[in-house]
Scaffold this motif. Structure first.
Motif, mmCIF file in Angstrom:
data_model
loop_
_atom_site.group_PDB
_atom_site.id
_atom_site.type_symbol
_atom_site.label_atom_id
_atom_site.label_comp_id
_atom_site.label_asym_id
_atom_site.label_seq_id
_atom_site.Cartn_x
_atom_site.Cartn_y
_atom_site.Cartn_z
ATOM 1 N N GLY A 1 0.800 -1.216 0.000
ATOM 2 C CA GLY A 1 0.000 0.000 0.000
ATOM 3 C C GLY A 1 0.833 1.265 0.000
ATOM 4 N N VAL B 1 1.675 3.064 -3.269
ATOM 5 C CA VAL B 1 0.618 3.790 -3.961
ATOM 6 C C VAL B 1 0.717 5.271 -3.614
ATOM 7 C CG1 VAL B 1 -1.883 4.060 -4.182
ATOM 8 C CG2 VAL B 1 -0.878 1.777 -4.027
ATOM 9 N N LEU C 1 -5.925 4.192 -2.107
ATOM 10 C CA LEU C 1 -6.018 2.782 -2.493
ATOM 11 C C LEU C 1 -7.336 2.232 -1.966
ATOM 12 C CD1 LEU C 1 -4.901 0.057 -3.537
ATOM 13 C CD2 LEU C 1 -3.786 -0.196 -1.292
#
Length: 104
Positions: free
Chosen positions: A95, A98, A102
């Motif tokens: 994550g 990103v 997300l």
């Protein structure tokens, strides 16, 4: 308040949920998302749905990790529509890789 516009988006997967995601992204102003799929051969339904909605996504196969990481880092929003464990080969894409929001 004012609705936020999304300039860049990445969608992981091309099933029914991806089609719904494309509709939502179009409403938010993103008509050219990048869609990463495991197989282009299974993306036909989503391709046709996108065409009907006036959305012009770029379909890419999940075969070049660097291309996918670049897309994830630069997107305003990333939406994973993959079924459970379908992204296991991409587990190294965490994550924190990103750049934007997300949604899974």
């Amino acid at each position: 308040g004012e609705q936020r516009r999304i300039a860049t988006a990445v969608v992981l997967g091309a099933g029914a949920t991806a089609s719904s995601t494309l509709a939502a992204l179009a409403e938010l102003g993103c008509a050219t998302p990048r869609i990463f799929v495991r197989s282009l051969g299974r993306a036909g339904v989503t391709m046709r749905a996108a065409h009907r909605m006036g959305v012009d996504p770029q379909f890419l196969v999940m075969d070049v990790p660097e291309r996918m990481l670049d897309a994830l880092r630069t997107a305003d929003v990333v939406v994973s529509t993959l079924p459970p464990h379908a992204a296991d080969p991409w587990a190294e894409v965490r994550g924190d890789a990103v750049g934007g929001v997300l949604l899974d």
